[in-house]
Scaffold this motif. Sequence first.
Motif, short mmCIF file in Angstrom:
data_model
loop_
_atom_site.label_atom_id
_atom_site.label_comp_id
_atom_site.label_asym_id
_atom_site.label_seq_id
_atom_site.Cartn_x
_atom_site.Cartn_y
_atom_site.Cartn_z
N ALA A 95 0.82 -1.22 0.00
CA ALA A 95 0.00 0.00 0.00
C ALA A 95 0.85 1.26 0.00
CB ALA A 95 -0.95 0.00 1.20
N LYS A 96 2.03 1.17 0.58
CA LYS A 96 2.87 2.38 0.64
C LYS A 96 3.28 2.88 -0.75
CE LYS A 96 5.98 1.08 3.81
NZ LYS A 96 5.46 -0.03 4.64
N GLU A 97 3.21 2.00 -1.74
CA GLU A 97 3.55 2.44 -3.09
C GLU A 97 2.36 3.02 -3.86
OE1 GLU A 97 5.29 -1.39 -3.25
OE2 GLU A 97 6.01 -0.27 -1.51
N VAL A 98 1.15 2.92 -3.28
CA VAL A 98 -0.02 3.42 -4.02
C VAL A 98 -0.96 4.31 -3.21
CG1 VAL A 98 -0.11 1.46 -5.64
CG2 VAL A 98 -1.40 1.33 -3.49
N ALA A 99 -0.71 4.47 -1.92
CA ALA A 99 -1.75 5.14 -1.11
C ALA A 99 -1.23 6.29 -0.26
CB ALA A 99 -2.45 4.12 -0.22
N ILE A 100 -2.13 7.25 -0.09
CA ILE A 100 -2.01 8.33 0.87
C ILE A 100 -3.12 8.09 1.89
CG2 ILE A 100 -2.50 10.81 1.15
CD1 ILE A 100 -1.35 11.14 -1.76
N GLU A 101 -2.86 8.35 3.18
CA GLU A 101 -3.92 8.15 4.17
C GLU A 101 -4.16 9.46 4.90
OE1 GLU A 101 -4.33 4.39 6.30
OE2 GLU A 101 -4.11 5.48 8.19
N THR A 102 -5.43 9.86 5.00
CA THR A 102 -5.75 11.08 5.73
C THR A 102 -6.58 10.73 6.95
OG1 THR A 102 -6.52 13.36 5.52
CG2 THR A 102 -7.74 11.72 4.29
N ALA A 103 -6.29 11.38 8.07
CA ALA A 103 -6.91 11.02 9.34
C ALA A 103 -7.14 12.27 10.18
CB ALA A 103 -6.01 10.03 10.09
N SER A 104 -7.83 12.10 11.28
CA SER A 104 -8.30 13.27 12.02
C SER A 104 -8.51 12.95 13.49
CB SER A 104 -9.64 13.70 11.41
OG SER A 104 -10.27 14.67 12.20
N PHE A 105 -8.29 13.96 14.33
CA PHE A 105 -8.65 13.81 15.74
C PHE A 105 -10.13 14.18 16.00
CE2 PHE A 105 -4.01 14.30 16.16
CZ PHE A 105 -3.72 13.30 17.07
N SER A 106 -10.82 14.67 14.99
CA SER A 106 -12.17 15.21 15.19
C SER A 106 -13.11 14.22 15.86
CB SER A 106 -12.78 15.62 13.84
OG SER A 106 -12.17 16.80 13.38
N LYS A 107 -13.12 12.98 15.38
CA LYS A 107 -14.12 12.03 15.82
C LYS A 107 -13.64 11.14 16.96
CE LYS A 107 -16.76 13.62 12.51
NZ LYS A 107 -15.90 14.13 11.47
N TYR A 108 -12.42 11.36 17.42
CA TYR A 108 -11.87 10.58 18.53
C TYR A 108 -11.85 11.43 19.81
CZ TYR A 108 -9.73 8.00 14.59
OH TYR A 108 -9.49 7.33 13.43
N ALA A 109 -11.62 12.72 19.64
CA ALA A 109 -11.38 13.58 20.79
C ALA A 109 -12.29 14.81 20.77
CB ALA A 109 -9.91 14.03 20.81
N GLY A 110 -13.32 14.77 19.92
CA GLY A 110 -14.21 15.93 19.84
C GLY A 110 -13.50 17.18 19.35
N PHE A 111 -12.52 17.00 18.45
CA PHE A 111 -11.68 18.11 18.00
C PHE A 111 -12.23 18.80 16.75
CE2 PHE A 111 -7.06 17.95 19.74
CZ PHE A 111 -7.53 17.94 21.02
N THR A 112 -13.52 18.63 16.47
CA THR A 112 -14.07 19.22 15.25
C THR A 112 -13.84 20.73 15.19
OG1 THR A 112 -16.22 19.23 16.37
CG2 THR A 112 -15.81 17.44 14.83
N GLY A 113 -13.93 21.40 16.33
CA GLY A 113 -13.71 22.85 16.36
C GLY A 113 -12.27 23.23 16.63
N VAL A 114 -11.51 22.30 17.18
CA VAL A 114 -10.09 22.57 17.50
C VAL A 114 -9.24 22.53 16.23
CG1 VAL A 114 -8.06 21.64 18.70
CG2 VAL A 114 -10.26 21.80 19.89
N ARG A 115 -9.66 21.69 15.28
CA ARG A 115 -9.00 21.56 13.96
C ARG A 115 -7.63 20.90 14.05
NH1 ARG A 115 -12.28 20.60 11.75
NH2 ARG A 115 -11.26 20.84 9.74
N LEU A 116 -7.62 19.58 13.99
CA LEU A 116 -6.34 18.86 13.97
C LEU A 116 -6.51 17.49 13.32
CD1 LEU A 116 -3.40 19.48 14.98
CD2 LEU A 116 -3.87 17.88 16.84
N GLY A 117 -5.64 17.18 12.43
CA GLY A 117 -5.62 15.87 11.78
C GLY A 117 -4.23 15.62 11.23
#
Lengths: 349, 349
Positions: free
Chosen positions: A181-203
Amino acid sequence: MAERAHALSTVDGYSGYGAEQGEKKLRAAVAATYYADLGIEETDIFVSDGAKCDISRLQVLFGSNAKIAVQDPSYPAYVDSSVIMGQTGLYQEDVQKYGNIEYMRCSPENGFFPDLSSVPRTDIIFFCSPNNPTGAAASREQLTQLVKFAKDNGSIIVYDSAYAMYISDDSPKSIFEIPGAKEVAIETASFSKYAGFTGVRLGWTVVPKELLFSDGHPVAKDFNRIVCTCFNGASNISQAGGLGCLSPEGLKAMSDVVGFYKENTKIIVDTFTSLGFNVYGAKNAPYVWVHFPGRNSWDVFAEILEKAHLVTTPGSGFGPGGEGFVRVSAFGHRENIIEAARRLEQLYK
Amino acid sequence: MAERAHALSTVDGYSGYGAEQGEKKLRAAVAATYYADLGIEETDIFVSDGAKCDISRLQVLFGSNAKIAVQDPSYPAYVDSSVIMGQTGLYQEDVQKYGNIEYMRCSPENGFFPDLSSVPRTDIIFFCSPNNPTGAAASREQLTQLVKFAKDNGSIIVYDSAYAMYISDDSPKSIFEIPGAKEVAIETASFSKYAGFTGVRLGWTVVPKELLFSDGHPVAKDFNRIVCTCFNGASNISQAGGLGCLSPEGLKAMSDVVGFYKENTKIIVDTFTSLGFNVYGAKNAPYVWVHFPGRNSWDVFAEILEKAHLVTTPGSGFGPGGEGFVRVSAFGHRENIIEAARRLEQLYK
């Protein structure tokens, strides 16, 4: 975060422009926490102000001539950013699709995983697992197929793992669990749904150094240029919050909050099931995907809003494949979830 | 900010996704503080995570077919984001310019304001005043010319006012002080250089409702779509910091800090002047633009670095018009500025 904010008022604690890619300690903590055995290193991690923002920065990287594929239904930011970047053709009212986007149908009939043998090649494949809105998490076998498909076609997968912590079964939590997968993929992730960071803005976004354009140029090198030119890094205070999340205490708190929402999910699933509805997702996600066969999503949304005073999300807002469904979110206080269940029982019993 | 961060851990103080355009209170405070008599309203203000980020979001708005003009020299983000968006031709090594960008020469000879009669029409004109790096602030007469030029040509001005608080004379602090500017200009601004918010990430962009595309469609409507699709708003904690900055106490503190850096500027100017150099800028900006006629910017940079152990910024990094200059920044502790002055005297006396 409060401590970091306060420290900014001191000579020792003040910090100005940080590294655009994120603070070294946070990049290292993300790599160690989520990718320790997967060969992903600190330098592969780009800290962001949220997955939505990085999706658009990735679209800027890909440019206006790229052609994308999306799951249908899927999180609208993939299609919308594609339209904004000028990658698409006109909106086709009859099929409710934009031209020059490949919509990969994900429905109960195919277990919410597309039949890749019928999907034409695209430059980019956006793939969200666990999926928003369907809640379906792709299995190891399915993701292995997806990685092979991308490799065979010379496509880049943008894998959105914003809900990975909600996975309860043995589905992979990162695309990088799949060999190659490292040769074909980018992964995007977020703290929003784990730590309630939707307004804090961090991923964060992982761009492995092994991912190359067809001319051998590393994708990460160009993404780094975009991050440095179009972004100046996430807020230093938010980054302190990310470090807090990845401390032993923070990991425990995130796990507790995810567990709490999963209990909410169970209440919602039990309610709809007892009322005779077919529900999907939920097991590995904070979303319940409820089928109203033959009905219009917006009509169902309006009925639930007007008669039970509850807000759901019409499935067709996530693409034509969402028609006939509504998405029900488990993000809420327990008493509100119980009250919602009571009203739904009243409405549909 | 510490209070807001702490409040996020309480039921009453928690906030999730905010308005992508920024919190209503902050938008209102920006409009009231900086644009009270200029007809700019709360709804014209888009809160951002910094000017650099909004410059790129504006470039996404303009698209890959737009042609831009920039001051030469200027803040590199305008040209770099243009290159990334695919608006430009190849880099021309001999003139050190990208193709399909209009470089408007700003030098001591023309008082750092371009001769607009010789500038061809472009879709977009990036104009920074007080300018980074030259420190020159355009006068009311000059900005009136610029607005007329844009109106005559159907161009949009992106006016970067990140250093406006450093203005000491009667130069306008906002492009919207010029009659008619609301029909031709966008203004982008930042808390970075007033409140040391470079790492906190907070700024704003004004897109007046009066600014229309040639087909009559409001530019703000499209920018709003981009802000909602490609951005989820600045961190709620940073926004609390912005509100703090605009309180009476915060405004006083910002004014004090700007005054402090202006004293640094004076020390730097006096030093170079006493050594016989021609210096520019400084009066309305935290930057001193020092002329080393006939010399290469990078050679001067290396000389000052190696012999005095001081970091300056080579002028040619801001465009070919910066060749022969270095930018000296006043952002520093007083004792460091005094020490720098001492070393420069030793080097050049």
